[in-house]
Design a protein around this motif. Structure first.
Motif, PDB file in Angstrom:
ATOM      1  N   PHE A  86     -39.684  41.911  64.264  1.00 21.14           N
ATOM      2  CA  PHE A  86     -38.718  42.529  63.362  1.00 21.14           C
ATOM      3  C   PHE A  86     -39.252  42.430  61.942  1.00 21.14           C
ATOM      4  N   LYS A  87     -38.970  43.416  61.128  1.00 22.32           N
ATOM      5  CA  LYS A  87     -39.392  43.390  59.736  1.00 22.32           C
ATOM      6  C   LYS A  87     -38.460  42.447  58.976  1.00 22.32           C
ATOM      7  N   VAL A  88     -38.882  41.211  58.878  1.00 23.60           N
ATOM      8  CA  VAL A  88     -38.045  40.149  58.318  1.00 23.60           C
ATOM      9  C   VAL A  88     -37.615  40.448  56.890  1.00 23.60           C
ATOM     10  N   ALA A  89     -38.421  41.204  56.158  1.00 17.79           N
ATOM     11  CA  ALA A  89     -38.112  41.511  54.760  1.00 17.79           C
ATOM     12  C   ALA A  89     -36.800  42.277  54.601  1.00 17.79           C
ATOM     13  N   LEU A  90     -36.305  42.864  55.688  1.00 17.19           N
ATOM     14  CA  LEU A  90     -35.051  43.623  55.616  1.00 17.19           C
ATOM     15  C   LEU A  90     -33.820  42.731  55.593  1.00 17.19           C
ATOM     16  N   LEU A  91     -33.953  41.469  55.985  1.00 17.60           N
ATOM     17  CA  LEU A  91     -32.777  40.611  56.135  1.00 17.60           C
ATOM     18  C   LEU A  91     -31.980  40.413  54.845  1.00 17.60           C
ATOM     19  N   PRO A  92     -32.618  40.162  53.691  1.00 18.92           N
ATOM     20  CA  PRO A  92     -31.811  40.089  52.465  1.00 18.92           C
ATOM     21  C   PRO A  92     -31.061  41.388  52.179  1.00 18.92           C
ATOM     22  N   ILE A 139     -29.343  41.959  42.287  1.00 27.16           N
ATOM     23  CA  ILE A 139     -29.039  41.060  43.412  1.00 27.16           C
ATOM     24  C   ILE A 139     -30.215  40.972  44.372  1.00 27.16           C
ATOM     25  N   ILE A 140     -30.822  42.107  44.680  1.00 28.90           N
ATOM     26  CA  ILE A 140     -31.971  42.104  45.583  1.00 28.90           C
ATOM     27  C   ILE A 140     -33.128  41.317  44.968  1.00 28.90           C
ATOM     28  N   ALA A 141     -33.345  41.497  43.661  1.00 29.61           N
ATOM     29  CA  ALA A 141     -34.418  40.765  42.974  1.00 29.61           C
ATOM     30  C   ALA A 141     -34.212  39.260  43.091  1.00 29.61           C
ATOM     31  N   ILE A 142     -32.963  38.827  42.914  1.00 29.57           N
ATOM     32  CA  ILE A 142     -32.646  37.396  43.009  1.00 29.57           C
ATOM     33  C   ILE A 142     -32.688  36.923  44.456  1.00 29.57           C
ATOM     34  N   SER A 143     -32.206  37.762  45.366  1.00 25.96           N
ATOM     35  CA  SER A 143     -32.017  37.329  46.756  1.00 25.96           C
ATOM     36  C   SER A 143     -33.319  36.975  47.458  1.00 25.96           C
ATOM     37  N   TYR A 144     -34.401  37.685  47.155  1.00 24.68           N
ATOM     38  CA  TYR A 144     -35.664  37.370  47.828  1.00 24.68           C
ATOM     39  C   TYR A 144     -36.184  35.991  47.434  1.00 24.68           C
ATOM     40  N   PHE A 145     -35.947  35.616  46.195  1.00 28.18           N
ATOM     41  CA  PHE A 145     -36.397  34.298  45.760  1.00 28.18           C
ATOM     42  C   PHE A 145     -35.520  33.196  46.359  1.00 28.18           C
ATOM     43  N   ILE A 146     -34.191  33.331  46.219  1.00 31.00           N
ATOM     44  CA  ILE A 146     -33.310  32.241  46.662  1.00 31.00           C
ATOM     45  C   ILE A 146     -33.224  32.146  48.186  1.00 31.00           C
ATOM     46  N   SER A 228     -38.103  40.767  40.372  1.00 27.79           N
ATOM     47  CA  SER A 228     -38.427  41.333  41.689  1.00 27.79           C
ATOM     48  C   SER A 228     -39.850  40.986  42.094  1.00 27.79           C
ATOM     49  N   ILE A 229     -40.762  41.080  41.147  1.00 27.76           N
ATOM     50  CA  ILE A 229     -42.165  40.757  41.432  1.00 27.76           C
ATOM     51  C   ILE A 229     -42.309  39.281  41.787  1.00 27.76           C
ATOM     52  N   ILE A 230     -41.641  38.415  41.015  1.00 26.13           N
ATOM     53  CA  ILE A 230     -41.690  36.978  41.304  1.00 26.13           C
ATOM     54  C   ILE A 230     -41.133  36.688  42.697  1.00 26.13           C
ATOM     55  N   GLY A 231     -39.992  37.298  43.015  1.00 27.88           N
ATOM     56  CA  GLY A 231     -39.382  37.092  44.329  1.00 27.88           C
ATOM     57  C   GLY A 231     -40.258  37.596  45.456  1.00 27.88           C
ATOM     58  N   ALA A 232     -40.873  38.772  45.266  1.00 34.76           N
ATOM     59  CA  ALA A 232     -41.730  39.354  46.303  1.00 34.76           C
ATOM     60  C   ALA A 232     -42.977  38.511  46.541  1.00 34.76           C
ATOM     61  N   VAL A 233     -43.578  38.029  45.462  1.00 33.38           N
ATOM     62  CA  VAL A 233     -44.781  37.191  45.590  1.00 33.38           C
ATOM     63  C   VAL A 233     -44.433  35.873  46.282  1.00 33.38           C
ATOM     64  N   PHE A 234     -43.310  35.276  45.883  1.00 32.43           N
ATOM     65  CA  PHE A 234     -42.878  34.008  46.479  1.00 32.43           C
ATOM     66  C   PHE A 234     -42.580  34.183  47.965  1.00 32.43           C
ATOM     67  N   TYR A 235     -41.898  35.274  48.309  1.00 31.34           N
ATOM     68  CA  TYR A 235     -41.580  35.557  49.716  1.00 31.34           C
ATOM     69  C   TYR A 235     -42.860  35.766  50.532  1.00 31.34           C
ATOM     70  N   LYS A 236     -43.772  36.562  50.002  1.00 34.20           N
ATOM     71  CA  LYS A 236     -45.015  36.869  50.724  1.00 34.20           C
ATOM     72  C   LYS A 236     -45.841  35.608  50.965  1.00 34.20           C
ATOM     73  N   LYS A 237     -45.840  34.722  49.969  1.00 37.93           N
ATOM     74  CA  LYS A 237     -46.629  33.507  50.081  1.00 37.93           C
ATOM     75  C   LYS A 237     -46.036  32.537  51.100  1.00 37.93           C
TER      76      LYS A 237
END
Length: 246
Positions: A86-92, A139-146, A228-237
């Motif tokens: 499943f594309k986990v990135a969709l969950l947030p 909200i999406i920008a924050i949600s990926y990080f938290i 958003s960039i910070i959250g995306a990088v943190f999620y990917k890592k």
């Protein structure tokens, strides 16, 4: 998945999804009673206090609900993360969309309330649509990080709840920003939610467009994109370690 997630939040309770409506309305009624009946708050910006309050409370309620909901995006769907392709990135996004269902209903209620008082926003509904887009983006920008942080630090949910309690008072929702000396008001505007709350009021009460405050608009979108960039990088890592931790 968003619809299922929304329904599951109230499964087992007698009133079901009605609680999703009752709780925010009761919050608004309590604040209205305390400030207008208790403290006898006068009309603000030439509108009844209840309109001034609801114009800020409704976008804030969506923000707070969606942030709390999105914090557990990966932990609440751990079975998907660990066992399914499943594309986990969709969950947030699932969590944010789940909260957005209720936001639609409350925006309709807000417009109805303004209409009852003879202040139908008309063409300025376009601005309300714009500020909802801003809310979702923030909200999406924050949600990926938290949500990623919550996988490894389970106390994140409690910390987010506390920060939101501070946030509702640090944002001029129940109080007028003019109580802050003018030279310090820039501090309020650092908060990106201020842009949205103030924008709702400017659109519904004063009939101003979102593009009439270009400096704040540019700041909001730069802030949101960077976040958003910070959250995306943190999620990917951290994503490769999800299955081990969950």
């Amino acid at each position: 998945m968003s619809k299922s997630d929304f329904n599951s939040r109230f499964s087992g309770s007698y009133f079901g999804i009605l609680w999703a409506v009752i709780q925010p309305i009761m919050t608004i009624i309590i604040f209205w009673f305390v400030f207008q009946i208790g403290f006898r708050a006068q009309p603000i910006s030439n509108v009844p206090f209840i309109l001034w309050l609801c114009a800020a409370m409704i976008p804030w309620n969506f923000f707070a609900d969606a942030i709390i909901n999105a914090t557990g995006a990966f932990t609440s769907y751990s079975f998907v993360v660990k066992k399914l392709v499943f594309k986990v990135a969709l969950l947030p996004l699932v969590k944010v969309t789940s909260s957005f269902f209720l936001n639609i209903a409350f925006n309709v209620l807000l417009i109805l309330l303004f209409t009852i008082y003879g202040r139908f926003p008309g063409i300025h509904l376009i601005s309300i649509l714009y500020y909802n887009i801003c809310l979702v983006a923030l909200i999406i920008a924050i949600s990926y990080f938290i949500s990623t942080l919550n996988v490894f630090f389970k106390d994140a949910t409690q910390i987010v709840g506390i920060l939101l309690q501070f946030g509702i008072w640090l944002t001029p929702i129940m109080w007028v920003e003019t109580v802050v000396p003018e030279q310090f008001r820039w501090i309020l505007k650092i908060n990106p939610v201020y842009y949205i709350v103030n924008g709702y009021r400017e659109s519904l009460i004063n009939g101003n467009w979102f593009f009439q405050n270009p400096r704040l608009t540019i700041y909001f979108w730069v802030f949101t994109i960077v976040l958003s960039i910070i959250g995306a990088v943190f999620y990917k890592k951290m994503k490769p370690q999800f299955a081990d931790v969950l």
